[in-house]
Scaffold this active site. Sequence first.
Site, PDB file in Angstrom:
ATOM      1  CD  GLU A  62       3.430  -1.363   8.794  1.00 31.37           C
ATOM      2  OE1 GLU A  62       4.257  -1.102   7.914  1.00 31.37           O
ATOM      3  OE2 GLU A  62       2.583  -0.538   9.191  1.00 31.37           O
TER       4      GLU A  62
ATOM      5  CG  ASP B 210       3.481   6.277  10.359  1.00 31.83           C
ATOM      6  OD1 ASP B 210       4.171   7.253  10.007  1.00 31.83           O
ATOM      7  OD2 ASP B 210       3.192   5.328   9.595  1.00 31.83           O
TER       8      ASP B 210
ATOM      9  CD  GLU C  69       5.880   4.359   5.394  1.00 31.85           C
ATOM     10  OE1 GLU C  69       5.771   4.008   6.566  1.00 31.85           O
ATOM     11  OE2 GLU C  69       4.914   4.624   4.662  1.00 31.85           O
TER      12      GLU C  69
ATOM     13  CG  ASN D  53      -0.026   0.316   2.473  1.00 33.05           C
ATOM     14  OD1 ASN D  53       0.207   1.469   2.800  1.00 33.05           O
ATOM     15  ND2 ASN D  53       0.460  -0.710   3.141  1.00 33.05           N
TER      16      ASN D  53
ATOM     17  CG  HIS E 109       5.728   0.436   4.712  1.00 33.30           C
ATOM     18  ND1 HIS E 109       5.394   0.118   3.409  1.00 33.30           N
ATOM     19  CD2 HIS E 109       4.719   1.194   5.172  1.00 33.30           C
ATOM     20  CE1 HIS E 109       4.233   0.683   3.104  1.00 33.30           C
ATOM     21  NE2 HIS E 109       3.799   1.339   4.151  1.00 33.30           N
TER      22      HIS E 109
ATOM     23  CE  LYS F 116      -0.813   5.123   9.444  1.00 32.52           C
ATOM     24  NZ  LYS F 116       0.550   5.020   8.881  1.00 32.52           N
TER      25      LYS F 116
ATOM     26  CD  GLU G  95       6.224   4.470  10.676  1.00 34.30           C
ATOM     27  OE1 GLU G  95       5.982   3.669  11.612  1.00 34.30           O
ATOM     28  OE2 GLU G  95       5.819   4.293   9.516  1.00 34.30           O
TER      29      GLU G  95
ATOM     30  CG  ASP H 154       7.503  -2.344   1.471  1.00 34.15           C
ATOM     31  OD1 ASP H 154       7.769  -3.459   0.998  1.00 34.15           O
ATOM     32  OD2 ASP H 154       6.342  -1.896   1.559  1.00 34.15           O
TER      33      ASP H 154
ATOM     34  CE  LYS I 209       2.945   2.168  11.701  1.00 35.66           C
ATOM     35  NZ  LYS I 209       4.064   1.875  10.784  1.00 35.66           N
TER      36      LYS I 209
HETATM   37  O1  LIG Z   1      -0.548   4.752   6.103  1.00 31.23           O
HETATM   38  C1  LIG Z   1       0.366   4.348   5.389  1.00 31.23           C
HETATM   39  O2  LIG Z   1       0.726   4.945   4.348  1.00 31.23           O
HETATM   40  C2  LIG Z   1       1.131   3.124   5.764  1.00 31.23           C
HETATM   41  C3  LIG Z   1       2.257   3.442   6.672  1.00 31.23           C
HETATM   42  O3  LIG Z   1       2.780   4.521   6.737  1.00 31.23           O
HETATM   43  C4  LIG Z   1       2.770   2.399   7.558  1.00 31.23           C
HETATM   44  O4  LIG Z   1       2.219   1.291   7.553  1.00 31.23           O
HETATM   45  O5  LIG Z   1       3.749   2.666   8.248  1.00 31.23           O
HETATM   46 MG   LIG Z   2       4.536   4.553   8.049  1.00 33.61          MG
END
Ligand SMILES: O=C([O-])CC(=O)C(=O)O
Ligand SMILES: [Mg+2]
Length: 388
Positions: A340, A212, A264, A53, A321, A183, A238, A291, A181
């Site tokens: 991950e 993150d 990542e 992704n 990642h 956001k 992150e 990744d 984890k």
């Molecule tokens: O939300 C995303 O783009 C995925 C991401 O950063 C992660 O899994 O660390």
């Molecule tokens: Mg990330």
Amino acid sequence: MRIVDIREKTVSIASPIANAYIDFSKMTCSVVAVVTDVMREGKPVIGYGFNSNGRYGQGALMRERFIPRLLEADPKTLVDAGNDNLDPFAIWRTLMQNEKPGGHGERSVAVGTIDMAVWDAVAKIAGVPLWRLLADRYRGGVADEKVWVYAAGGYYYPGKDDEKLKDEMRSYLDRGYEVVKMKIGAVPLDEDIRRIESVLSVVGSGARLAVDANGRFDLQTAIAYAEALSPYGLFWYEEAGDPLDYALQAELANHYTGSMATGENLFSHQDARNLLRHGGMRPDRDFLQFDCALSYGLVEYLRTLDVMEELGWSSRRVVPHGGHQMSLNIAAGLHLGGNESYPDVFQPFGGFADGIAVEGGLVGLPHIPGVGFEAKSALYRVMREVAE
Ligand SMILES: O=C([O-])CC(=O)C(=O)O
Ligand SMILES: [Mg+2]
């Protein structure tokens, strides 16, 4: 022995989730099938791959440049005679013919996806799991039986309040994960602190929570978050700033003594080298998240691991990642620090083999030839449609 066909398809992994930088309402990925003329149990060996992704499907690049290059090459030049197998390194060189250095953008995703399918085929031809093949070829036969994984989620989405966030995190703990984890960075700092404290009330300790920011912050904001996050003793902080802003990352280390993670969105060993040379990352506590599926695949990943070693980094500091089985194989076979996991999002591409539970934050790998896609039935269904 030859590759007889390469098929690709773009599939949707759209969902209403968002991080601080993008939403996933139109997210796609490419699925690739590399069909060989090698027969195993009465059927041709087919290697599969997909890109993780964050970047979109790469069908156009594959159709216009990369697939024709492989199919037009003399099949003899793509064979590893010593191992009686396909040669992923020769295939990689063929894919990258007449490509200039630098500017590692979408093409690294296209090549990484094909490379995954090639290694899946190579391990199937050898009749062993990929993690076993990698350990035998590169680590004196010693593989990790289990890999440490953490549950990534905690996205923003409409109507998601703190109670739902807590429920999500509780369900990851119930499924055997010990670190989760979430956001940050899409809402003001005080709101994120409220969200973080909600999650801490479920997971119990900052050491069990990573956050993150997806590269959202300028230096000033990254430092403000660093100061606010410091007392919690989080597992890691992150991608605070732009992935290519090594000066920001280096300066941030002067304001945050806890662990940080990034990488990542670095797609080549040269970019990884620049991060390690100029990003102020600390080999005793920070984590690297390159990744393979986004960064030219495992052939390039081996170069990245070499660069790390040259610059004094243990492979155990890498936790890729992407939450996919290819990185899980690399982690087990090449002794990374973990991988991950997306227990809920990006299905059926996130998550690992059916029937192998996470226990104490560790997951085992299936003992079947290849990457192990056949052991994840919902994913394998999508892959077979591409091959048929
Ligand atoms: O939300 C995303 O783009 C995925 C991401 O950063 C992660 O899994 O660390
Ligand atoms: Mg990330």
